[in-house]
Design an enzyme around this catalytic site. Structure first.
Site, PDB file in Angstrom:
ATOM      1  N   ASP A   1     -37.637 -45.810  27.136  1.00  0.00           N
ATOM      2  CA  ASP A   1     -38.783 -46.372  26.420  1.00  0.00           C
ATOM      3  C   ASP A   1     -39.763 -46.864  27.485  1.00  0.00           C
ATOM      4  O   ASP A   1     -39.408 -46.992  28.661  1.00  0.00           O
ATOM      5  CB  ASP A   1     -38.313 -47.516  25.528  1.00  0.00           C
ATOM      6  CG  ASP A   1     -39.465 -48.278  24.904  1.00  0.00           C
ATOM      7  OD1 ASP A   1     -40.366 -47.640  24.353  1.00  0.00           O
ATOM      8  OD2 ASP A   1     -39.471 -49.516  25.020  1.00  0.00           O
TER       9      ASP A   1
ATOM     10  N   ASP B   1     -35.822 -51.282  24.461  1.00  0.00           N
ATOM     11  CA  ASP B   1     -35.728 -52.710  24.179  1.00  0.00           C
ATOM     12  C   ASP B   1     -36.267 -53.130  22.821  1.00  0.00           C
ATOM     13  O   ASP B   1     -35.998 -54.234  22.365  1.00  0.00           O
ATOM     14  CB  ASP B   1     -36.481 -53.501  25.250  1.00  0.00           C
ATOM     15  CG  ASP B   1     -37.992 -53.433  25.049  1.00  0.00           C
ATOM     16  OD1 ASP B   1     -38.518 -52.310  24.854  1.00  0.00           O
ATOM     17  OD2 ASP B   1     -38.653 -54.487  25.078  1.00  0.00           O
TER      18      ASP B   1
ATOM     19  N   ASP C   1     -36.710 -48.884  18.946  1.00  0.00           N
ATOM     20  CA  ASP C   1     -35.734 -48.122  19.739  1.00  0.00           C
ATOM     21  C   ASP C   1     -34.319 -48.247  19.190  1.00  0.00           C
ATOM     22  O   ASP C   1     -33.419 -47.548  19.656  1.00  0.00           O
ATOM     23  CB  ASP C   1     -35.725 -48.616  21.194  1.00  0.00           C
ATOM     24  CG  ASP C   1     -37.072 -48.487  21.869  1.00  0.00           C
ATOM     25  OD1 ASP C   1     -37.697 -47.428  21.725  1.00  0.00           O
ATOM     26  OD2 ASP C   1     -37.498 -49.437  22.544  1.00  0.00           O
TER      27      ASP C   1
END
Length: 506
Positions: free
Chosen positions: A233, A402, A406
């Site tokens: 991410d 995080d 996600d």
């Protein structure tokens, strides 16, 4: 008997040490659901259960609260925190008829929305369902020790029974046949086998914890050793927010802002606290955090405020501060690479890519700096679909993220990592949590996982070699139960000593 009990208990204790009371990420997401909502009726608003809302109902969403249903904006404009969908902490400006989703936070004055999806059809409920499905799939992974035990345990008991029946038929002496059968059962006791994985896992997990990694799942190291693709991410993972304060701030004002920043858990507040590292915080009184807007306090009769520009009465929408009655000042917010990211990517021997809900320019800037392939503007279901494509191509994916957006991808991935600053649901979904701010030791984590699996297989080989030598001796009647117990203990100690070598990995 004492040796047998001791090593069985040691194996079980070590196995227990590798496990943690991991919470379900799907339950964490479900906790974000709004239980009650303000239904707008011709006679005014009234509080109803969110589950009782219907498509077409108009709902009032107070400032700082989560949206209870999917819908369209009825009010003229709104500021919405949609980190649940995009992972970005900056509020998004919406106009009338714009779509809003359950779980997003209203950061403006009270707004009205018209429901388009309720109950199980909301985006938040669908995301929780995706996460639950992914978690159940992960739980079907069979550990090395379980695979071996499926074959070894019944084989040992059948061998002992065969020894008893064979010697009984040859000697017609039940006592002698029973002694030999007991010797076979003890000498083949799967203590070394039972310690093969837990002993290595305990040593590996201890080493990783000292390096700043908390391993949460019992089979995490085995799955981590199998990964051949890494997906990152962006915001909050590869990057962290960075703030630039005006040069005009004096020491007393910096101390006041430090006190406000420390009192809030917002990512931008944490970034501000890092910038003011070394500045002792002021002693503020009457600290109050206004959800979705900012935080304020009193310093010797002077009000100090930190938060959204519009809340401070300024024209800029981003972060700012205000001291007393003076005009609000803007704090420039930018993105900086997380510490250790670049060195880690240089050392990693696996292909890596970035997937983010952020815009194309923002994604391109970070991906170009790190030399990564990237996918921008990706929603939570898009991240899940991308990981499924990689899995269908035969890849074992390590997901590092995080945000709430996600969570489903973290639960679905073959192995997953979340930083300590991640939200509760993301940390729950991840196999490993990075306890430090730096990602510099990511290569070490992979090396430890690979070597741990290698040592586990070596331990299985040691146990197999031991059995190849010891079992014929026991079957031939040359090993008493006491000698069998000593031999079994020696094999277990050998496995323990071999497992300790994982601490030498660099």
């Amino acid at each position: 008997a004492l040796s047998l009990t001791f090593f069985l208990l040691v194996g079980r204790y070590m196995d227990q040490r590798t496990r943690s009371a991991a919470r379900s990420a799907a339950k964490e997401l479900s906790a974000l659901e709004v239980q009650n909502a303000q239904l707008v009726t011709p006679s005014g608003t009234r509080t109803v259960k969110a589950s009782d809302l219907h498509i077409g109902d108009t709902v009032l969403v107070p400032s700082g609260t989560r949206v209870p249903v999917d819908g369209t904006l009825v009010s003229d404009h709104a500021w919405i925190d949609r980190s649940l969908v995009t992972g970005e902490t900056a509020a998004v400006a919406l106009v009338a008829n714009a779509p809003v989703q359950a779980g997003e936070i209203n950061q403006s004055s009270p707004i009205k929305i018209k429901a388009t999806a309720v109950g199980d059809d909301t985006s938040l409920r669908r995301m929780a369902a995706m996460v639950e499905t992914a978690e159940n799939g992960r739980n079907t992974y069979t550990a090395l020790a379980d695979k071996a035990a499926q074959i070894y345990a019944p084989a040992v008991h059948l061998l002992s029974l065969a020894a008893f029946l064979g010697w009984l038929a040859v000697t017609s002496d039940p006592r002698m046949a029973l002694n030999i059968a007991i010797s076979v059962l003890i000498i083949t006791c799967p203590c070394a086998l039972g310690l093969a994985v837990p002993a290595v896992s305990t040593a590996a997990i201890s080493k990783l914890f000292n390096a700043g990694f908390l391993v949460k799942h019992a089979t995490a190291l085995e799955r981590l050793a199998e990964v051949d693709q890494i997906v990152f991410d962006k915001t909050g993972t590869l990057t962290q927010p960075n703030v630039a304060l005006p040069q005009s701030l004096n020491t007393h004002e910096k101390a006041a802002l430090k006190a406000l920043a420390q009192a809030s858990d917002h990512p931008l507040s944490r970034a501000l606290a890092r910038v003011l590292h070394g500045i002792p915080p002021a002693d503020l009184s009457s600290l109050v955090e206004v959800p979705g807007n900012g935080i304020e306090g009193d310093l010797d009769g002077c009000q100090i405020r930190l938060g959204r520009g519009l809340w401070l009465g300024a024209s800029f929408p981003g972060l700012g501060y205000q001291i007393g009655t003076a005009p609000a000042q803007e704090i420039i917010v930018s993105e900086a690479l997380r510490e250790g990211v670049q060195p880690a990517l240089n050392k990693l021997d696996l292909p890596a890519q970035m997937i983010t809900g952020d815009t194309e320019p923002a994604a391109q800037a970070v991906a170009g700096q790190l030399g990564l392939k990237y996918h921008s503007g990706t929603r939570p279901d898009g991240k899940v679909a991308h990981l499924k494509r990689l899995e269908n191509e035969g890849h074992h994916v390590l997901m590092i993220g995080d945000g709430l957006n996600d969570t489903a991808a973290l639960a679905l991935a073959h192995a997953s990592i979340a930083p300590a600053t991640a939200l509760d649901a993301s940390r729950s979904a991840a196999d490993i949590v990075v306890l430090t701010d730096s990602f510099a030791d990511l290569p070490l984590m992979l090396n430890v996982a690979r070597f741990a699996v290698k040592l586990s297989k070596q331990n299985f080989a040691i146990a197999a070699l031991y059995n190849c030598i010891a079992v014929p001796i026991a079957l031939a009647g040359y090993a008493t139960p006491l000698a069998a117990a000593l031999a079994m203990s020696a094999s277990s100690i050998t496995v323990l000593l071999n497992s300790g070598r994982v601490r030498l990995v660099k």
